[in-house]
Design an enzyme around this catalytic site. Structure first.
Site, PDB file in Angstrom:
ATOM      1  CB  CYS A  57      -0.934  -0.003   1.210  1.00 32.66           C
ATOM      2  SG  CYS A  57      -1.946   1.478   1.329  1.00 32.66           S
ATOM      3  CB  CYS A  72      -0.470   2.488   4.086  1.00 33.35           C
ATOM      4  SG  CYS A  72      -1.984   1.854   3.399  1.00 33.35           S
ATOM      5  CG  ASP A  73       3.299   1.146   4.436  1.00 29.60           C
ATOM      6  OD1 ASP A  73       2.939   1.662   5.512  1.00 29.60           O
ATOM      7  OD2 ASP A  73       3.009  -0.013   4.110  1.00 29.60           O
TER       8      ASP A  73
END
Ligand code: NAP
Length: 312
Positions: A136, A139-140
């Site tokens: 992701c 997200c990261d």
């Protein structure tokens, strides 16, 4: 064998399921949540979370899910640690059979079973998961600011992730096993215009290399000849698709070609009256904890309205 009747049963204990439970409990519906195989959902295999609103410091995914569970229980939801194996939607009330043999009946059901990212299946991928390997970018990606990363895949997700990362990272290398992308043309045009994105055509990743500090390279093998090479990288984003957890529902609900549950646009209403769906088992575009939570809220409100209508 237990038989109990509930006004609302929520299948799945991720961000969508817990949020549906919080809203349903506060509407006095005494929801039961079936927690399934991975209580807490995909956030339990995430580490740092910086994009869930309300927390100014970095929080941990598993902690966030424990808090959601406690919040749901504190307002009156009950968590049952079992798996829904089938639904009989034509009986009245609807029946849910659990793996442990119990049968529950419900006036309404919210399906929030989520999806799972597909992984390459390499041993090194599992070793570095959360320490350089992610599924992701939203997200990261932030953790790889001004660094070099690779994205694996050739579909819309891979190309969107590469574009997202190109605004944060020094360089992005897209690694694709063929010589044409599956992604929509407009997205393809965008990556070809982006100066810090390059593509390794006709390669697969055979190993992710690194040490205690995390990932530092990937080994590639050609899908056309015997060529092998290594490229340096700090982050590996695997974007080869997701599998929605919808198999038990395929004979009762309308699913799309990829197995996602179809809902009426702008709502959580499925093709079967009384069954609602929310989160990543529906959504293949946004896939965020906060969007799943939002849909969970919508599902509880839709279910509440439905229950009021059948009471009338
Ligand atoms: P996808 O379209 O199934 O693409 C998966 C990609 O990964 C393909 O290019 C495939 O290669 C590659 N792949 C699969 N297994 C692999 C493996 N073991 N090793 C290396 N490569 C592998 O998946 P997606 O991109 O996640 O998209 C899923 C669905 O969501 C699609 O319908 C997509 O349109 C939709 N989506 C839409 C949006 C949007 O509308 N903005 C955004 C994201 C996703 P091959 O091409 O060789 O098969």
């Amino acid at each position: 064998m237990t038989h109990s009747h509930e006004k609302i049963i929520i299948i799945g204990a991720g961000a969508a399921g817990y949020t549906a439970a919080i809203y349903a409990a506060r509407a006095n519906l005494s929801p039961v949540i079936l927690a399934g195989l991975q209580p807490g959902g995909q956030l339990t295999i995430t580490t740092d979370v910086e994009n869930y609103p309300g927390f100014s410091d970095v929080i941990q995914g598993p902690w966030l899910m424990q808090e959601m569970q406690k919040q749901a229980e504190n307002v009156g939801a009950r968590v049952v640690y079992d798996i829904a194996t089938s639904i009989n939607a034509s009986s009245s009330p609807m029946q849910i059979t659990l793996d442990g043999g119990d049968v529950l009946t419900a006036d309404s059901i919210v399906i929030a079973t989520g999806a799972q990212a597909r992984w390459l299946g390499l041993e090194s991928e599992a070793i570095f998961n959360g320490r350089g390997v992610s599924a992701c970018a939203t997200c990261d990606g932030f953790f790889y600011k001004e660094r070099d990363v690779v994205v694996i895949g050739g579909g819309n997700t891979a190309v969107e992730e590469a574009l997202y990362l190109s605004n944060l990272c020094r360089s992005v290398t897209l690694i694709h096993r063929r010589d044409t992308l599956r992604a929509e043309q407009i997205l393809q045009e965008r990556i070809f215009k982006q100066p810090n994105i390059s593509v390794e055509w006709n390669y697969t990743v055979t190993e992710i290399l690194g040490n205690d500090d995390g990932v530092n390279a990937v080994s590639l093998k050609s899908t056309k000849n015997d060529d092998e090479k290594k490229i340096s990288t700090h982050g590996v984003f695997v974007a080869i698709g997701h599998d929605p957890a919808t198999k038990p529902f395929k004979n009762i609900l309308e699913l799309d070609d990829e197995g996602y549950i179809k809902v009426k646009s702008g709502t959580t209403l499925t093709s079967k009256s009384g069954i609602f769906a929310a989160g990543d088992c529906v959504d293949k575009v946004y896939r965020q904890a906060v969007t799943a939570a939002g849909m969970g809220c919508m599902a509880a409100l839709d279910a509440e309205k439905y229950l009021a209508s059948i009471d009338d």
